[in-house]
Design a protein around this motif. Structure first.
Motif, PDB file in Angstrom:
ATOM      1  N   UNK A 187       0.794  -1.222   0.000  1.00 31.55           N
ATOM      2  CA  UNK A 187       0.000   0.000   0.000  1.00 31.55           C
ATOM      3  C   UNK A 187       0.826   1.272   0.000  1.00 31.55           C
ATOM      4  N   UNK A 188       2.128   1.170   0.247  1.00 34.07           N
ATOM      5  CA  UNK A 188       2.978   2.366   0.247  1.00 34.07           C
ATOM      6  C   UNK A 188       3.011   2.995  -1.145  1.00 34.07           C
ATOM      7  N   UNK A 189       3.247   4.317  -1.175  1.00 36.54           N
ATOM      8  CA  UNK A 189       3.366   5.043  -2.436  1.00 36.54           C
ATOM      9  C   UNK A 189       4.817   5.459  -2.612  1.00 36.54           C
ATOM     10  N   UNK A 190       5.449   4.994  -3.686  1.00 40.98           N
ATOM     11  CA  UNK A 190       6.873   5.243  -3.895  1.00 40.98           C
ATOM     12  C   UNK A 190       7.093   5.796  -5.294  1.00 40.98           C
ATOM     13  N   UNK A 191       7.745   6.949  -5.376  1.00 38.75           N
ATOM     14  CA  UNK A 191       8.019   7.583  -6.649  1.00 38.75           C
ATOM     15  C   UNK A 191       9.141   6.907  -7.418  1.00 38.75           C
ATOM     16  N   UNK A 192       9.411   7.434  -8.597  1.00 40.48           N
ATOM     17  CA  UNK A 192      10.411   6.829  -9.468  1.00 40.48           C
ATOM     18  C   UNK A 192      11.829   7.087  -8.963  1.00 40.48           C
ATOM     19  N   UNK A 193      12.781   6.363  -9.550  1.00 37.61           N
ATOM     20  CA  UNK A 193      14.203   6.545  -9.258  1.00 37.61           C
ATOM     21  C   UNK A 193      14.485   6.255  -7.783  1.00 37.61           C
ATOM     22  N   UNK A 194      13.988   5.127  -7.297  1.00 39.67           N
ATOM     23  CA  UNK A 194      14.082   4.764  -5.882  1.00 39.67           C
ATOM     24  C   UNK A 194      15.132   3.678  -5.697  1.00 39.67           C
ATOM     25  N   UNK A 195      15.949   3.818  -4.646  1.00 33.22           N
ATOM     26  CA  UNK A 195      17.026   2.849  -4.415  1.00 33.22           C
ATOM     27  C   UNK A 195      17.186   2.587  -2.920  1.00 33.22           C
ATOM     28  N   UNK A 196      17.291   1.307  -2.568  1.00 29.96           N
ATOM     29  CA  UNK A 196      17.615   0.899  -1.204  1.00 29.96           C
ATOM     30  C   UNK A 196      18.990   0.232  -1.261  1.00 29.96           C
ATOM     31  N   UNK A 197      20.008   0.903  -0.739  1.00 32.88           N
ATOM     32  CA  UNK A 197      21.367   0.367  -0.798  1.00 32.88           C
ATOM     33  C   UNK A 197      21.547  -0.695   0.287  1.00 32.88           C
ATOM     34  N   UNK A 198      22.037  -1.856  -0.096  1.00 30.69           N
ATOM     35  CA  UNK A 198      22.191  -3.029   0.786  1.00 30.69           C
ATOM     36  C   UNK A 198      20.812  -3.569   1.175  1.00 30.69           C
ATOM     37  N   UNK A 199      20.065  -2.835   1.977  1.00 33.87           N
ATOM     38  CA  UNK A 199      18.644  -3.125   2.129  1.00 33.87           C
ATOM     39  C   UNK A 199      18.207  -3.945   3.320  1.00 33.87           C
ATOM     40  N   UNK A 200      19.034  -4.865   3.802  1.00 25.87           N
ATOM     41  CA  UNK A 200      18.579  -5.780   4.848  1.00 25.87           C
ATOM     42  C   UNK A 200      17.990  -5.033   6.039  1.00 25.87           C
ATOM     43  N   UNK A 201      16.817  -5.439   6.461  1.00 22.92           N
ATOM     44  CA  UNK A 201      16.192  -4.846   7.640  1.00 22.92           C
ATOM     45  C   UNK A 201      15.418  -3.579   7.376  1.00 22.92           C
ATOM     46  N   UNK A 202      15.300  -3.159   6.118  1.00 22.62           N
ATOM     47  CA  UNK A 202      14.533  -1.962   5.789  1.00 22.62           C
ATOM     48  C   UNK A 202      13.035  -2.256   5.865  1.00 22.62           C
ATOM     49  N   UNK A 207       1.183   3.225   4.787  1.00 21.89           N
ATOM     50  CA  UNK A 207       0.734   4.552   4.350  1.00 21.89           C
ATOM     51  C   UNK A 207       1.888   5.507   4.086  1.00 21.89           C
ATOM     52  N   UNK A 208       3.109   4.978   3.950  1.00 17.20           N
ATOM     53  CA  UNK A 208       4.256   5.813   3.585  1.00 17.20           C
ATOM     54  C   UNK A 208       4.034   6.448   2.215  1.00 17.20           C
ATOM     55  N   UNK A 209       4.487   7.682   2.082  1.00 17.15           N
ATOM     56  CA  UNK A 209       4.517   8.353   0.783  1.00 17.15           C
ATOM     57  C   UNK A 209       5.957   8.784   0.548  1.00 17.15           C
ATOM     58  N   UNK A 210       6.580   8.227  -0.480  1.00 21.75           N
ATOM     59  CA  UNK A 210       7.975   8.484  -0.787  1.00 21.75           C
ATOM     60  C   UNK A 210       8.058   9.130  -2.161  1.00 21.75           C
ATOM     61  N   UNK A 211       8.797  10.235  -2.243  1.00 15.89           N
ATOM     62  CA  UNK A 211       8.891  10.974  -3.490  1.00 15.89           C
ATOM     63  C   UNK A 211       9.904  10.405  -4.458  1.00 15.89           C
ATOM     64  N   UNK A 212      10.357  11.238  -5.382  1.00 17.11           N
ATOM     65  CA  UNK A 212      11.303  10.849  -6.428  1.00 17.11           C
ATOM     66  C   UNK A 212      12.739  10.951  -5.918  1.00 17.11           C
ATOM     67  N   UNK A 213      13.583  10.086  -6.459  1.00 17.01           N
ATOM     68  CA  UNK A 213      15.029  10.128  -6.199  1.00 17.01           C
ATOM     69  C   UNK A 213      15.344  10.049  -4.708  1.00 17.01           C
ATOM     70  N   UNK A 214      14.666   9.168  -4.022  1.00 16.18           N
ATOM     71  CA  UNK A 214      14.934   8.922  -2.601  1.00 16.18           C
ATOM     72  C   UNK A 214      15.854   7.715  -2.478  1.00 16.18           C
ATOM     73  N   UNK A 215      16.810   7.794  -1.555  1.00 17.17           N
ATOM     74  CA  UNK A 215      17.723   6.677  -1.312  1.00 17.17           C
ATOM     75  C   UNK A 215      17.708   6.323   0.169  1.00 17.17           C
ATOM     76  N   UNK A 216      17.497   5.050   0.450  1.00 19.89           N
ATOM     77  CA  UNK A 216      17.537   4.524   1.806  1.00 19.89           C
ATOM     78  C   UNK A 216      18.690   3.529   1.918  1.00 19.89           C
ATOM     79  N   UNK A 217      19.178   3.358   3.138  1.00 16.11           N
ATOM     80  CA  UNK A 217      20.201   2.349   3.391  1.00 16.11           C
ATOM     81  C   UNK A 217      19.627   1.259   4.288  1.00 16.11           C
TER      82      UNK A 217
END
Length: 293
Positions: A187-202, A207-217
């Motif tokens: 159900x989360x809303x995630x914009x384009x150009x999205x990257x989760x680096x490594x990622x484990x445990x994210x 109801x999250x809303x995430x914009x464009x060009x967001x990077x998470x670790x």
């Protein structure tokens, strides 16, 4: 072996199983994880031809390759959507005579959305390549990176979720969760150009809303701060309770952001930060070093 009869009798007592028993109606059993795994695998082959499925796909055989997979996807997914709809009808004691027709219409709408789905995934692939100095090319991120696997499953599941499909989207995102450790609610809303680096445990909440060009670790949590209850004492579901992360934000490993707060455009959230408040655009939020006030 007399003890077996006693165990069987006890396990067959209605009071023992009634809360954990699914009784199919109209011959519609539960959705099949095995079939949905095949559906997602075939979708991956359609979205990333040559990387998944048959490896020797040429331009001349592309139409056959995609058409064969889509025909199989249409038949398998329509049945699974029907099962998901009937599951809800049974749970809510509703008439599900329209489930089959609705499943066919929904599957068609989903397949028609695949070109846009691929466009979004291309931006995610480029985000992974451009955001990771270790990546030797976009192809490596497609074939190897857990972020692309998890985000592909999420974008498939999110489209089905948007089309009103019950149960199936959650199964699809949980497949990726099990494989990668990345937990994204469909159900989360995630914009384009999205990257989760490594990622484990994210973790990314419903109801999250995430914009464009967001990077998470790795280890980032975008979660809920509280779980309000109604007058009947039950949790109120579906209300906005997760963060809004605007364009260009970077959130480093181990950060926890809770509640319906807004992280402003181009903000940077440092590692292991705990946040329950809004962050203005362009702000850098860092953990206070030990010994400093």
């Amino acid at each position: 072996m007399g003890f077996m009869d006693d165990v069987i009798d006890r396990l067959c007592e209605p009071g023992s199983y009634e809360s954990v028993y699914h009784s199919p109606k109209r011959h519609a059993p539960m959705p099949s994880v095995e079939v949905l795994t095949e559906v997602v695998s075939r979708l991956r082959a359609v979205l990333f031809p040559g990387y998944f499925g048959h490896s020797e796909v040429e331009a001349e055989s592309m139409r056959y390759h995609i058409g064969t997979n889509l025909d199989k996807i249409r038949r398998l997914l329509t049945d699974q959507i029907n099962r998901g709809k009937c599951f809800v009808c049974v749970a809510e004691n509703r008439d599900c005579t329209k489930c089959e027709d609705e499943a066919e219409e929904t599957c068609r709408a989903f397949i028609e959305s695949l070109p846009e789905l691929r466009r979004l995934l291309v931006t995610d692939v480029m985000a992974a390549y451009e955001g990771d100095p270790a990546a030797v090319g976009p192809g490596e991120t497609i074939f190897c990176y857990p972020s692309i696997l998890a985000v592909t499953n999420y974008r498939i599941a999110n489209r089905l979720h948007t089309l009103g499909v019950p149960l199936i989207p959650r199964i699809i995102t949980e497949m990726a969760h099990s494989a990668t450790g990345i937990d994204i609610h469909p159900g989360a809303t995630i914009g384009e150009h999205f990257f989760i680096d490594h990622g484990t445990g994210t973790v990314i909440g419903e109801t999250c809303v995430i914009g464009r060009k967001v990077r998470l670790y790795q280890g980032v949590t975008l979660g809920a701060k509280s779980f309000p209850k109604g007058d009947d004492g039950k949790l109120i579901k579906g209300i906005p309770r997760h963060p809004v992360v605007e364009d260009g934000v970077v959130v480093y490993s181990g950060a926890t952001i809770l509640g319906r707060v807004t992280i402003g455009k181009d903000a940077v959230i440092g590692g292991n930060v705990w946040l329950t408040r809004d962050v203005p655009a362009g702000t850098r939020v860092l953990q206070t070093p030990a010994g400093e006030e």
